[in-house]
Write an enzyme that holds these catalytic residues in place. Structure first.
Site, PDB file in Angstrom:
ATOM      1  N   VAL A  31       1.352  23.931 -26.416  1.00  0.00           N
ATOM      2  CA  VAL A  31       2.328  23.033 -27.032  1.00  0.00           C
ATOM      3  C   VAL A  31       2.885  23.719 -28.275  1.00  0.00           C
ATOM      4  O   VAL A  31       2.126  24.150 -29.154  1.00  0.00           O
ATOM      5  CB  VAL A  31       1.699  21.676 -27.408  1.00  0.00           C
ATOM      6  CG1 VAL A  31       2.736  20.771 -28.063  1.00  0.00           C
ATOM      7  CG2 VAL A  31       1.114  21.000 -26.165  1.00  0.00           C
ATOM      8  N   ASP A 139      -4.471  10.742 -17.049  1.00  0.00           N
ATOM      9  CA  ASP A 139      -5.194  11.712 -17.881  1.00  0.00           C
ATOM     10  C   ASP A 139      -5.263  11.228 -19.319  1.00  0.00           C
ATOM     11  O   ASP A 139      -5.071  12.006 -20.260  1.00  0.00           O
ATOM     12  CB  ASP A 139      -4.527  13.090 -17.804  1.00  0.00           C
ATOM     13  CG  ASP A 139      -5.447  14.195 -18.332  1.00  0.00           C
ATOM     14  OD1 ASP A 139      -6.690  14.013 -18.283  1.00  0.00           O
ATOM     15  OD2 ASP A 139      -4.951  15.234 -18.798  1.00  0.00           O
TER      16      ASP A 139
END
Length: 800
Positions: A31, A139
């Site tokens: 990220v 998730d």
């Protein structure tokens, strides 16, 4: 000379985005804090490391990303864009300034309960919005929850979400193992309850400070969540009351039938805990109930009692739990096991079983799942609610409840209704029982108010309200809700007003309530009134409930008499001493309530207590040599198994009896059964008894190929009974398989191979935690071999 210039590193780009700072990375993605020059804004860009293998996968991924992009909610991090760069998928999100929840927990530890609830409510609001749009996260975990500058939870990374309307690829198991719902590991499709389970685990982590499952091995993590209940530790960094504990345990229930049905339902429970509403005229305010429950939790072993009831109740509520699961649960508590076996060997149950019963497995098979479940629930109450300072009053209240349960069972019309009526009547006065144990001083105050003066005393409910702030009934109902007891059982705990007409029930739950009310009034009459007034009082109860329950007066009187006879059997089996001349003795008087008949042995009312005490004394354990006791236990188990084989019991029931007999008689830490797998040819662990036995069994994979020469392989192939006193001896340790040394590593163990037609069929493994602690004499070894042979016989019986 020209002025030297400073070299700037080249700007990293991905499409039009400038990658400015790495914010975090994992095994599958990274990220970045990135800049979008087109819209002049900073964003968060998540780049997947792996390249998409084919066009269909990319199409599917983009389809899911579009579903996520449609989500607009204050508690969801919005997805701006999804695209592919050099076959690497990437997602562009709003850049949220603030740590992830996992970072926050690492830095600051567990959160206070109210703070955790408020943050979780935001997460659930986001999930509920996504679910309404047909999107499941799949998730959810602390690293996928951001906490912005305003302290607001923002759910992110729906990148692997499923679109419920369109469906998606289900072949791969997707998600983080430590947060996966059990049904995913079983190959079932994800539902909204999948996210509820993960949310429950995240909430657990917020309260505890660490994850519920901390396994580096993903398969072990999945196995634990599939086979073990999630339970908050007794001691936590910040106080957590039983109401909130119950919410966590229900959110993380392995059975979807027990778990909250939606994120909205879980949010409603948390909101009710955070901001209790006025009960609108009801005496039992939420705050008062929580205050009393906090006092109970800190005063004695209420959490242990709560957990025990909840575990047994989960087994009863699940459609998938079996005889094996219930007997395993009971066997965890040695005292409970011993009391239950003594009880099922009393005359009433023994006649149904055709002989003595020495294993819980056999007891469940003969008495029935519901019957043993109910006995276990009632015994759990007795086992956890013992206090020497108030032993007499507690004993009396327990015996009164037990009498009510037996009366309700006798009044019921069918076997199934009988078991439901028994437990409904036992728990009908749960609030009174709890107050008797946890608040004895308040009980004295209540009694003083009830007997303040001739004709001026309060009734029990009004007195309880004045002292406690709520009635016994409301306290009992509140605890029942926190324990997750069935709605039908909770409904049966509501009393009828003394002057209310009793109408014929139109639904089974109302009939159950009437049976519980009538049985408790009958038990009260026997316990609290002098014997001379019993007949009159019992007839009055029969007159009130007879028409509604379709019972004649004679039916009621006979039901009370049979219940007294059963109580006279049960009390000594439970090792409860009843003092001569006490009120409790009236519950055991088998002479008959009306006629006052003399017992056939000529004993009077006070003599009966002497008989009860003598019988109870005879049932107490006698100090005998350890080997004699072990041999007796093994021999009794062999008889149990023999009876089961004659009756053609199911194979699994017989095998479980054999394991249980070994486990209880010789005090092993674990006893496991391994069976040869026809497909692979390996000997694989199936199930067993002992702490984390199911996990341990899953690690047993014994290679039986011709080239395998480790100790386990040789024992199985040659059929040699083997006792290893010290597995740490170097030359012996070398012969142990690698999987055993790494994943089991018990210092001493016993191996009993099962052979059929001179070929390995199975293996019974038993161990203890201290080297040299397994001591087996010739008699015990002979009995163990008989048990092993009975296992082989059971397989032969199935084959024929």
């Amino acid at each position: 000379m020209p002025t030297p210039t400073t070299a700037h590193p080249p700007v990293r780009r991905l499409g039009r985005y400038e990658l400015r700072q790495l914010l975090g990375q994992g095994g599958q993605s990274a990220v970045w804090k990135a800049f979008d020059p087109r819209l002049d804004r900073e964003v968060a860009l998540k780049l997947h490391r792996a390249q998409a293998s084919d066009g269909q996968t990319l199409t599917q991924w983009l389809h899911e990303a579009r579903a996520v992009a449609r989500l607009t909610h204050p508690h969801i991090v919005p997805l701006f864009e999804a695209d592919v760069h050099d076959r690497h998928p990437y997602l562009v999100f709003e850049l949220v300034e603030g740590p992830t929840l996992s970072q926050r927990l690492r830095e600051h530890g567990a959160m206070p309960a109210a703070e955790a609830v408020r943050l979780m409510l935001g997460v659930l609001e986001g999930l509920e919005h996504a679910h309404r749009a047909g999107v499941i996260h799949r998730d959810l975990k602390p690293s996928n929850i951001l906490v912005d500058r305003d302290g607001r939870a923002r759910v992110m990374d729906f990148g692997i979400a499923v679109n419920q309307g369109q469906g998606t690829v289900q072949d791969a198991l997707v998600g983080t193992p430590g947060y996966m719902a059990p049904e995913l590991a079983q190959g079932l499709p994800a539902t909204v309850q999948t996210d509820v389970f993960a949310a429950g685990l995240v909430f657990y982590e917020m309260l505890v400070g660490v994850p519920a499952v901390r396994e580096s091995d993903p398969y072990r993590a999945l196995h634990r969540l599939t086979h073990e209940d999630v339970a908050l530790p007794a001691q936590l960094p910040h106080p957590v009351d039983d109401a909130l504990r119950a919410i966590v345990h229900r959110a993380t229930a392995r059975e979807t039938s027990v778990r909250y049905a939606s994120a909205g339902e879980l949010a409603a429970a948390l909101q009710a805990w955070l901001t209790p509403k006025d009960t609108g005229g009801q005496v039992a305010g939420h705050a008062t109930l929580e205050f009393l429950m906090r006092r109970m939790r800190h005063k004695s072993d209420f959490p242990a009692l709560t957990d025990a009831v909840a575990r047994i109740q989960r087994l009863a509520a699940s459609e998938h739990e079996s005889l094996h699961g219930l007997s395993n649960e009971i066997l965890k508590d040695v005292a409970l096991t011993n009391k239950l076996l003594r009880l099922v060997n009393s005359a009433h149950y023994r006649s149904a079983g055709g002989g003595s019963i020495s294993t819980v497995t056999r007891a469940v098979a003969l008495v029935g799942f519901a019957g043993i479940r109910n006995l276990a629930l009632s015994l759990v109450m007795l086992e956890h609610m013992q206090d020497k300072a108030h032993a007499a009053s507690l004993k009396e209240e327990y015996l009164r409840s037990l009498m009510a349960g037996n009366v309700a069972r006798e009044l019921a019309l069918s076997g199934r209704e009988a078991e439901e009526a028994f437990i409904a009547a036992m728990f009908h006065n749960l609030g009174r029982t709890l107050v008797q144990f946890y608040f004895p001083e308040e009980v004295e105050q209540i009694h003083r108010l009830m007997h303040a003066g001739r004709g001026s005393g309060l009734d029990e409910s009004a007195a309880a309200v004045q002292v406690l702030g709520l009635s016994f009934e409301e306290l009992g109902l509140g605890v029942a809700r926190h324990w997750g007891l069935p709605q039908a059982l909770q409904a049966s705990m509501r009393k009828l007003a003394a002057d209310a007409p009793v109408k014929k029930p139109s639904v089974p739950t109302e009939r159950l309530r009437l049976l519980a009310c009538a049985a408790n009034e009958l038990a009260d009459a026997v316990l609290y009134l002098e014997r001379a007034h019993h007949v009159e009082a019992l007839k009055a109860v029969a007159a009130r409930y007879g028409a509604a329950l379709e019972l004649a007066e004679r039916d009621v009187l006979e039901a009370v008499q049979r219940s007294r006879e059963r109580m006279a059997e049960m009390v000594p089996a439970l090792d409860i001493q009843v003092a001569a001349g006490s009120r409790s003795q009236r519950l055991l008087d088998t002479r008959g309530p009306a006629q006052g008949l003399q017992r056939s042995d000529g004993l009077g009312e006070h003599d009966l207590d002497t008989v009860v005490q003598t019988q109870a004394g005879e049932l107490q354990d006698v100090a005998e040599p350890a080997h004699d006791l072990a041999a007796q236990g093994l021999a009794a188990g062999i008889q149990d198994v023999s009876n089961a084989l004659v009756e053609n019991c199911k194979l699994n029931e017989v095998l479980h009896m054999i394991l249980e007999t070994m486990y209880r008689s010789l005090g092993f830490g674990h006893v496991l059964l391994c069976l040869r797998d026809a497909r692979s040819g390996m000997m694989i662990g199936r199930y067993g008894l002992g702490r984390d036995a199911e996990q341990l069994a899953a690690r047993f994979r014994i290679d039986l190929s011709p080239t395998a020469t480790d100790l386990f392989a040789l024992v199985c192939k040659k059929g040699v009974d083997t006792l290893i006193s010290d597995a740490r001896v170097p030359n012996l340790a070398e012969r142990l398989p690698e999987w055993y040394r790494r994943q089991v590593d018990a210092p001493t163990f016993l191996l009993l191979p099962l052979m059929l037609r001179q070929a390995p069929l199975g293996l019974i493994y038993a161990d203890k935690a201290r080297s040299g602690s397994i001591s087996i004499d010739e008699r015990e070894l002979s009995l163990l071999r008989t048990l092993r042979n009975q296992a082989v016989m059971a397989f032969k019986q199935v084959a024929h």
